[in-house]
Design an enzyme around this catalytic site. Structure first.
Site: not given
Length: 336
Positions: A12, A14-16, A40, A95, A134, A168, A240, A244
């Protein structure tokens, strides 16, 4: 003391995109053999073309490291079986986000009408495409995951051949649900194994520990530790890790997400060592995920030794990691 982890996986991640992708992708690809990439983005990843174009950008950003990005689609209730057959070989999972529940989830599911969801879920079940969820309601923030358990149960009962991953998880109720249904599995993050809500807001607010789902109570953390440290066969590591920019974390309206990717294996080794469970780390960060998802990631050995590692304060003058400026007891000495 030295340990070797074979083919570590982050199920899980997030690489943006854009500049952030360029910063964070190499920090995961250096020490992980592969990762399940969250969809996302803005706009979300909902087409075959978007999946493949995003994968190309990740492959470029990961530099020279051996690393497989396992791609996902953002759940939509109007996916046809024909479309899913066409995209099946390009993705590992789909997802599902409740609408507006976390970062960039506004296009998610509003309500959980079984009739509305059944077309896509039946097609996924027939094609063997896992569903990652989620699992939070829009209720009181500390109760959102526990309130979502009946929805997991509804999905597990009505789609018994659908592999469902509770993403998560943070509560003892979610841990208990694991063993009630054969088709329920779970990922657990690094930060939820370490912190409770008291670490986030018990004293001065710690914005870099603020995440969704929010950290819970000590008894919830204990339940998570029991299954992770015990190598429960239905549980796997999913960081997860959610980067940012610093100015979005240290600000009014603090963005939700804890950035753990570059220190995950070091901190997990420290935790498992502390609890006398180092022999189970391989299952938690690799073997269980391989079996649950039926994947064979590229071969990679990561060697860690028990010696001091000072976590950087910030990466690329942009992203602050968990444990910034603190010392961990384990360091990565070789990955490849």
């Amino acid at each position: 003391m030295v340990i070797t982890i074979s083919d570590p996986l982050d199920m899980h991640l997030h690489l943006r995109d854009g500049d952030m992708l360029e910063i964070v992708a190499p920090l995961s690809s250096k020490t992980f053999s592969g990762a399940l990439i969250m969809p996302n983005l803005v706009p979300p990843v909902t087409t075959k073309e978007a999946v493949n174009e995003y994968k190309i950008r990740i492959e470029k950003a990961k530099k020279e490291h051996t690393f497989t990005p396992y791609m996902t689609l953002f759940f939509r209730s109007d996916y046809t079986k024909e479309f899913l057959e066409e995209v099946k070989d390009d993705i590992l999972a789909i997802k599902l986000y409740p609408a507006g529940i976390t970062t960039n989830s506004e296009g998610g599911v509003s309500g959980f009408d079984l009739e509305e969801l059944s077309s896509t879920l039946n097609a996924m079940s027939d094609l063997g495409i896992p569903l990652c969820v989620h699992g939070e309601t829009g209720g009181f923030v500390m109760d959102r995951e526990a309130e979502f358990i009946p929805i997991y149960e509804m999905l597990a009962k009505n789609f018994p051949n659908l592999k469902i991953i509770m993403e998560h998880i943070t509560t003892k109720e979610a841990v208990a649900a694991l063993d009630r249904y054969d088709n329920l599995y779970a990922t657990i993050t690094l930060h939820h194994l370490y912190i409770t809500l008291d670490d986030v807001a018990g004293g001065l607010l710690q914005p870099h520990l603020f995440c969704k789902p929010i950290a819970k109570r000590p008894e919830d953390r204990t339940a998570l530790l029991n299954v992770a440290l015990g190598a429960h066969p239905k549980v796997m590591f999913g960081s997860d890790s959610a980067p940012h920019p610093r100015n979005s974390k240290e600000a009014p309206g603090c963005a939700a997400g804890v950035f753990t990717a570059p220190i995950a294996l070091q901190a997990l080794a420290q935790l498992f060592d502390k609890h006398g469970a180092l022999e189970n780390l391989q299952s938690f960060v690799s073997d269980n995920a391989k079996r649950i998802y039926g994947i064979t990631p590229p071969s990679k050995e990561v060697v860690l030794e028990k010696s001091e590692y000072l976590v950087p304060e910030i990466y690329e003058n942009s992203v602050v990691p968990m444990f910034a400026g603190q010392s961990l007891e384990w360091r990565v000495v070789r990955a490849g």
